[in-house]
Design an enzyme around this catalytic site. Structure first.
Site, mmCIF file in Angstrom:
data_model
loop_
_atom_site.group_PDB
_atom_site.id
_atom_site.type_symbol
_atom_site.label_atom_id
_atom_site.label_comp_id
_atom_site.label_asym_id
_atom_site.label_seq_id
_atom_site.Cartn_x
_atom_site.Cartn_y
_atom_site.Cartn_z
ATOM 1 N N CYS A 110 88.181 108.368 95.238
ATOM 2 C CA CYS A 110 88.553 106.990 95.554
ATOM 3 C C CYS A 110 89.982 106.658 95.115
ATOM 4 O O CYS A 110 90.486 105.576 95.422
ATOM 5 C CB CYS A 110 87.557 106.014 94.938
ATOM 6 S SG CYS A 110 85.856 106.539 95.107
ATOM 7 N N HIS A 246 90.411 99.556 94.769
ATOM 8 C CA HIS A 246 89.307 100.297 95.390
ATOM 9 C C HIS A 246 88.053 99.422 95.373
ATOM 10 O O HIS A 246 87.705 98.836 94.344
ATOM 11 C CB HIS A 246 89.082 101.608 94.630
ATOM 12 C CG HIS A 246 87.794 102.266 94.971
ATOM 13 N ND1 HIS A 246 87.394 102.476 96.269
ATOM 14 C CD2 HIS A 246 86.786 102.752 94.184
ATOM 15 C CE1 HIS A 246 86.211 103.054 96.266
ATOM 16 N NE2 HIS A 246 85.810 103.237 95.021
ATOM 17 N N ASN A 276 81.424 100.695 99.790
ATOM 18 C CA ASN A 276 82.388 101.594 99.160
ATOM 19 C C ASN A 276 82.759 102.699 100.145
ATOM 20 O O ASN A 276 81.927 103.541 100.468
ATOM 21 C CB ASN A 276 81.755 102.177 97.894
ATOM 22 C CG ASN A 276 82.657 103.144 97.151
ATOM 23 O OD1 ASN A 276 83.672 103.603 97.674
ATOM 24 N ND2 ASN A 276 82.299 103.474 95.921
HETATM 25 S S1 B82 Z 1 76.245 100.062 88.228
HETATM 26 O O1 B82 Z 1 76.385 100.972 87.147
HETATM 27 O O2 B82 Z 1 74.951 100.127 88.806
HETATM 28 N N1 B82 Z 1 76.527 98.562 87.704
HETATM 29 C C1 B82 Z 1 77.515 98.430 86.700
HETATM 30 C C2 B82 Z 1 76.935 98.435 85.331
HETATM 31 C C3 B82 Z 1 76.035 97.478 88.454
HETATM 32 C C4 B82 Z 1 76.404 96.132 87.973
HETATM 33 C C5 B82 Z 1 77.482 100.405 89.400
HETATM 34 C C6 B82 Z 1 77.282 100.150 90.749
HETATM 35 BR BR1 B82 Z 1 75.668 99.382 91.378
HETATM 36 C C7 B82 Z 1 78.259 100.450 91.694
HETATM 37 C C8 B82 Z 1 79.462 101.020 91.287
HETATM 38 C C9 B82 Z 1 79.658 101.259 89.935
HETATM 39 C C10 B82 Z 1 80.903 101.846 89.456
HETATM 40 O O3 B82 Z 1 81.211 101.693 88.294
HETATM 41 N N2 B82 Z 1 81.653 102.570 90.335
HETATM 42 C C11 B82 Z 1 82.790 103.336 90.119
HETATM 43 C C12 B82 Z 1 83.414 103.407 88.877
HETATM 44 C C13 B82 Z 1 84.532 104.211 88.692
HETATM 45 C C14 B82 Z 1 85.028 104.942 89.727
HETATM 46 C C15 B82 Z 1 84.437 104.864 90.990
HETATM 47 C C16 B82 Z 1 83.319 104.066 91.183
HETATM 48 C C17 B82 Z 1 82.727 104.015 92.555
HETATM 49 O O4 B82 Z 1 81.579 103.581 92.697
HETATM 50 O O5 B82 Z 1 83.429 104.395 93.508
HETATM 51 C C18 B82 Z 1 78.670 100.949 89.003
#
Ligand code: B82
Length: 319
Positions: A110, A246, A276
């Protein structure tokens, strides 16, 4: 002496839209669950088109009215290429007739579009030269539709820019490209494994994500790379018109705005519509804003990517 600038942006999304309600028909999930955690309402899913097909649509739009023989470089940032080889960029080259272009794919998940834009700016030394920088993904082919924690997140699409080396002043003002390989295990897709000899060629593993770890990474590292990027340029946060992040999760974007003490209005989002789209997401966002007249020539814009690697990248550009 001339400098590189973003001359044009464009995007292409597959027709087929899949809503959260559609997904709740095939897995144990709900519109409310997805929306409150991610900000996503819908995503586009490619049914017939591969990554190169999406990238080619973008390339054709970018080259309308241009001589394809004048393209020096094509970079496709992608984590879902058509194949390991040939490069998706080579397929784009053939489709647009950019016979003089060097072509390669760039794999930084990403963060790939920001990485690719920086590489292109540094490679494009010929005055009057042109580069196509495209982020393109068909992530749906890497989704495990049995895994409701990741399946709801991803979408397909492509976006890109035409970079021209014809400006009289610098437009690419600073960049930070970071990688944290020790965190690699927290986000993967397309994992392969060595085959027993002599064994058959096998498929790719789907997305695996440790949400808690990558969320922590994103909310800490993204403000850090943005701040470092602006310091490098000697530009203050308040001078920046738009922060194009992103589109991974709207909570990440809100949290980054909060940590930088900036209004959320400076962080436009399209995650609700497209989910995404990894390397394509910032380019799709930029092209959409340009279409609406919300991103214009002269605007000071920060592009920021973060993703597999783990990687984080920020770039300050004058449109
Ligand atoms: S999650 O961990 O389920 N969450 C945060 C605690 C929901 C509130 C989650 C969800 Br659903 C979707 C995306 C992320 C996330 O942190 N994504 C990324 C982080 C760093 C780099 C790339 C990504 C990505 O999803 O592309 C967390």
């Amino acid at each position: 002496m001339t400098y590189a600038r973003i001359a044009k942006s464009s995007r292409y999304l597959p027709e087929f839209a899949v809503s959260n309600d559609d997904l709740s028909q095939i897995m144990e999930t709900s519109d409310e669950w997805i929306k409150t955690r991610t900000g996503i309402s819908s995503r586009r899913i490619s049914q017939q088109e591969n990554t190169s097909d999406l990238a080619i649509q973008v390339a054709k739009q970018l080259l309308a009215g241009e001589d394809p023989a004048g393209v020096d470089l094509i970079i496709v940032a992608t984590m879902s290429p058509d194949a390991y080889t040939p490069a998706t960029a080579a397929l784009v080259q053939a489709a647009v007739g950019a016979e003089n272009a060097a072509c390669f794919d760039l794999s930084a998940a990403c963060s790939g579009f920001v990485y690719a834009l920086d590489v292109a700016e540094k490679m494009l030394r010929r005055p009057g030269g042109m580069a196509l920088v495209i982020g393109a993904e068909t992530l749906s082919k890497l989704v495990d539709w049995q895994d409701r924690t990741t399946a709801v997140l991803f979408g397909d699409g492509a976006g890109g820019v035409l970079v021209k080396n014809d400006a009289l002043e610098p437009h690419f003002l600073a960049s930070q490209l970071k990688s944290y390989g020790h965190l690699a295990k927290f986000l993967s897709a397309g994992q392969t494994s060595p085959q027993p000899f002599p064994g058959p060629v096998t498929g790719l593993a789907p997305f695996k994500m440790n949400g808690r770890e990558v969320y922590k990474f994103a909310t800490h590292k993204v403000p850090e790379v943005i701040t470092a990027c602006l310091e490098e340029a000697g530009v203050g946060l308040a001078e920046v018109d738009l922060f194009l992040l992103h589109q991974a999760n709207y909570r990440i974007i809100k949290q980054v705005a909060r940590r930088l003490d900036l209004p959320e209005e400076k962080f436009p989002c399209n995650i609700a519509e497209y989910g995404n789209t990894s390397a394509a997401s910032e380019a799709i966002l930029l092209a959409g804003l340009a279409e609406e007249g919300k991103a214009q020539a002269g605007d000071l814009v920060v592009l920021a990517g973060f993703g597999g690697g783990l990687t984080a990248a920020a770039q300050l550009v004058r449109l």
